[in-house]
Design a protein around this motif. Sequence first.
Motif, PDB file in Angstrom:
ATOM      1  N   GLU A 207     -13.832  10.355  18.862  1.00 25.44           N
ATOM      2  CA  GLU A 207     -13.715  10.637  17.441  1.00 25.44           C
ATOM      3  C   GLU A 207     -13.108   9.406  16.783  1.00 25.44           C
ATOM      4  OE1 GLU A 207     -11.472  14.278  17.133  1.00 25.44           O
ATOM      5  OE2 GLU A 207     -13.125  15.464  17.941  1.00 25.44           O
ATOM      6  N   VAL A 208     -13.494   9.154  15.535  1.00 21.59           N
ATOM      7  CA  VAL A 208     -12.981   8.010  14.794  1.00 21.59           C
ATOM      8  C   VAL A 208     -12.478   8.508  13.451  1.00 21.59           C
ATOM      9  CG1 VAL A 208     -13.536   5.790  13.721  1.00 21.59           C
ATOM     10  CG2 VAL A 208     -14.567   6.401  15.924  1.00 21.59           C
ATOM     11  N   GLY A 209     -11.308   8.018  13.056  1.00 19.20           N
ATOM     12  CA  GLY A 209     -10.740   8.426  11.782  1.00 19.20           C
ATOM     13  C   GLY A 209     -10.249   7.248  10.971  1.00 19.20           C
ATOM     14  N   LYS A 210     -10.084   7.502   9.672  1.00 24.39           N
ATOM     15  CA  LYS A 210      -9.511   6.516   8.763  1.00 24.39           C
ATOM     16  C   LYS A 210      -8.120   7.025   8.373  1.00 24.39           C
ATOM     17  CE  LYS A 210     -12.574   7.011   5.719  1.00 24.39           C
ATOM     18  NZ  LYS A 210     -13.528   7.106   4.629  1.00 24.39           N
ATOM     19  N   ILE A 211      -7.119   6.166   8.532  1.00 24.29           N
ATOM     20  CA  ILE A 211      -5.747   6.515   8.180  1.00 24.29           C
ATOM     21  C   ILE A 211      -5.309   5.612   7.039  1.00 24.29           C
ATOM     22  CG2 ILE A 211      -3.346   6.587   8.962  1.00 24.29           C
ATOM     23  CD1 ILE A 211      -4.357   7.126  11.778  1.00 24.29           C
ATOM     24  N   LEU A 212      -4.657   6.215   6.056  1.00 25.20           N
ATOM     25  CA  LEU A 212      -4.082   5.470   4.948  1.00 25.20           C
ATOM     26  C   LEU A 212      -2.584   5.741   4.926  1.00 25.20           C
ATOM     27  CD1 LEU A 212      -4.414   3.691   2.432  1.00 25.20           C
ATOM     28  CD2 LEU A 212      -4.958   5.772   1.133  1.00 25.20           C
ATOM     29  N   ILE A 213      -1.805   4.693   5.148  1.00 23.75           N
ATOM     30  CA  ILE A 213      -0.340   4.777   5.104  1.00 23.75           C
ATOM     31  C   ILE A 213       0.087   4.246   3.744  1.00 23.75           C
ATOM     32  CG2 ILE A 213       1.818   4.041   6.190  1.00 23.75           C
ATOM     33  CD1 ILE A 213       0.161   5.547   8.200  1.00 23.75           C
ATOM     34  N   THR A 214       0.867   5.043   3.014  1.00 24.38           N
ATOM     35  CA  THR A 214       1.263   4.661   1.658  1.00 24.38           C
ATOM     36  C   THR A 214       2.756   4.870   1.442  1.00 24.38           C
ATOM     37  OG1 THR A 214       0.810   6.884   0.817  1.00 24.38           O
ATOM     38  CG2 THR A 214      -0.990   5.283   0.702  1.00 24.38           C
ATOM     39  N   GLU A 215       3.259   4.245   0.376  1.00 26.77           N
ATOM     40  CA  GLU A 215       4.671   4.419   0.041  1.00 26.77           C
ATOM     41  C   GLU A 215       4.959   5.844  -0.410  1.00 26.77           C
ATOM     42  OE1 GLU A 215       7.909   2.964  -3.237  1.00 26.77           O
ATOM     43  OE2 GLU A 215       6.365   1.545  -2.653  1.00 26.77           O
ATOM     44  N   GLY A 216       4.117   6.369  -1.267  1.00 28.82           N
ATOM     45  CA  GLY A 216       4.332   7.717  -1.792  1.00 28.82           C
ATOM     46  C   GLY A 216       3.254   8.667  -1.329  1.00 28.82           C
ATOM     47  N   ALA A 217       3.252   9.831  -1.940  1.00 26.28           N
ATOM     48  CA  ALA A 217       2.281  10.852  -1.578  1.00 26.28           C
ATOM     49  C   ALA A 217       0.862  10.323  -1.772  1.00 26.28           C
ATOM     50  CB  ALA A 217       2.496  12.098  -2.425  1.00 26.28           C
ATOM     51  N   CYS A 218       0.001  10.736  -0.887  1.00 30.42           N
ATOM     52  CA  CYS A 218      -1.381  10.267  -0.898  1.00 30.42           C
ATOM     53  C   CYS A 218      -2.280  11.491  -0.783  1.00 30.42           C
ATOM     54  CB  CYS A 218      -1.588   9.325   0.287  1.00 30.42           C
ATOM     55  SG  CYS A 218      -3.297   9.045   0.739  1.00 30.42           S
ATOM     56  N   ASN A 219      -3.309  11.539  -1.591  1.00 34.59           N
ATOM     57  CA  ASN A 219      -4.236  12.667  -1.496  1.00 34.59           C
ATOM     58  C   ASN A 219      -5.689  12.212  -1.555  1.00 34.59           C
ATOM     59  OD1 ASN A 219      -4.330  11.906  -4.125  1.00 34.59           O
ATOM     60  ND2 ASN A 219      -3.888  13.911  -4.997  1.00 34.59           N
ATOM     61  N   HIS A 220      -5.956  11.048  -0.995  1.00 35.20           N
ATOM     62  CA  HIS A 220      -7.341  10.575  -0.947  1.00 35.20           C
ATOM     63  C   HIS A 220      -8.093  11.383   0.107  1.00 35.20           C
ATOM     64  CE1 HIS A 220      -6.542   7.323  -3.681  1.00 35.20           C
ATOM     65  NE2 HIS A 220      -5.542   6.894  -2.935  1.00 35.20           N
ATOM     66  N   PRO A 221      -9.095  12.164  -0.280  1.00 31.95           N
ATOM     67  CA  PRO A 221      -9.738  13.086   0.657  1.00 31.95           C
ATOM     68  C   PRO A 221     -10.472  12.414   1.812  1.00 31.95           C
ATOM     69  CG  PRO A 221     -10.919  13.025  -1.436  1.00 31.95           C
ATOM     70  CD  PRO A 221      -9.673  12.211  -1.615  1.00 31.95           C
ATOM     71  N   GLY A 222     -10.815  11.147   1.695  1.00 36.26           N
ATOM     72  CA  GLY A 222     -11.538  10.475   2.769  1.00 36.26           C
ATOM     73  C   GLY A 222     -10.633   9.839   3.809  1.00 36.26           C
ATOM     74  N   PHE A 223      -9.318  10.111   3.736  1.00 35.74           N
ATOM     75  CA  PHE A 223      -8.366   9.488   4.658  1.00 35.74           C
ATOM     76  C   PHE A 223      -7.368  10.508   5.191  1.00 35.74           C
ATOM     77  CE2 PHE A 223      -9.801   6.013   2.026  1.00 35.74           C
ATOM     78  CZ  PHE A 223      -9.876   4.948   2.903  1.00 35.74           C
TER      79      PHE A 223
END
Length: 195
Positions: A131-147
């Motif tokens: 399985e392969v995933g995209k991770i987004l690490i951010t300073e604040g809350a994140c709600n990007h549905p593709g990550f």
Amino acid sequence: MKNFAEELTYWYLRFNGFFPLTNFVLHNQGLSSNQSADADLLAVRPKYVWEEIGGDHLDSKIFDHFSNNINIGVICEVKSGQRISLSDIPITREDRLNYALRRLGFFSEGGAEIHMKKLKSNKVIRGKFHEVGKILITEGACNHPGFICITLDQVEVFITERIRLYESAKGGAKHFFESDMLQYMIWKRQRNRRE
């Protein structure tokens, strides 16, 4: 690694059993720009990976998105600024996402193209053996549905807790870690406990 946020993320992935590659260059593929970019981290986690120290303590923020006992690849972007635009994330471009998928090595050239189309709009894609995933690490809350979205605070809490749980083993080996920041975090935990 370029900055503290990417370094924290590197150790977060390492402590979760991944083998990360930092600052992977995404050479220009000529679609909409003549500039190259990078994926902050690419990482692979073989399904049978095991570590004696901490192998049982994995972060559900990642693993709730993946099946058990499967090879995992992740493409990880790290943003320490407060404002994030998807246009600032190189792997939202098809050619760059395809390039990163090819480097992970789970798909043939034609297979990467097919899976790239699925991964472009999904946070995780599933194959028969991986399985392969995209991770987004951010300073604040994140709600990007593709990550898979994780905050820097969550990353730091996980690392700090891992150090606390395995303080003796990590503390005795702190100078063998190739990170000044991680050495400092281990030292600080030991110092605070002594006080």
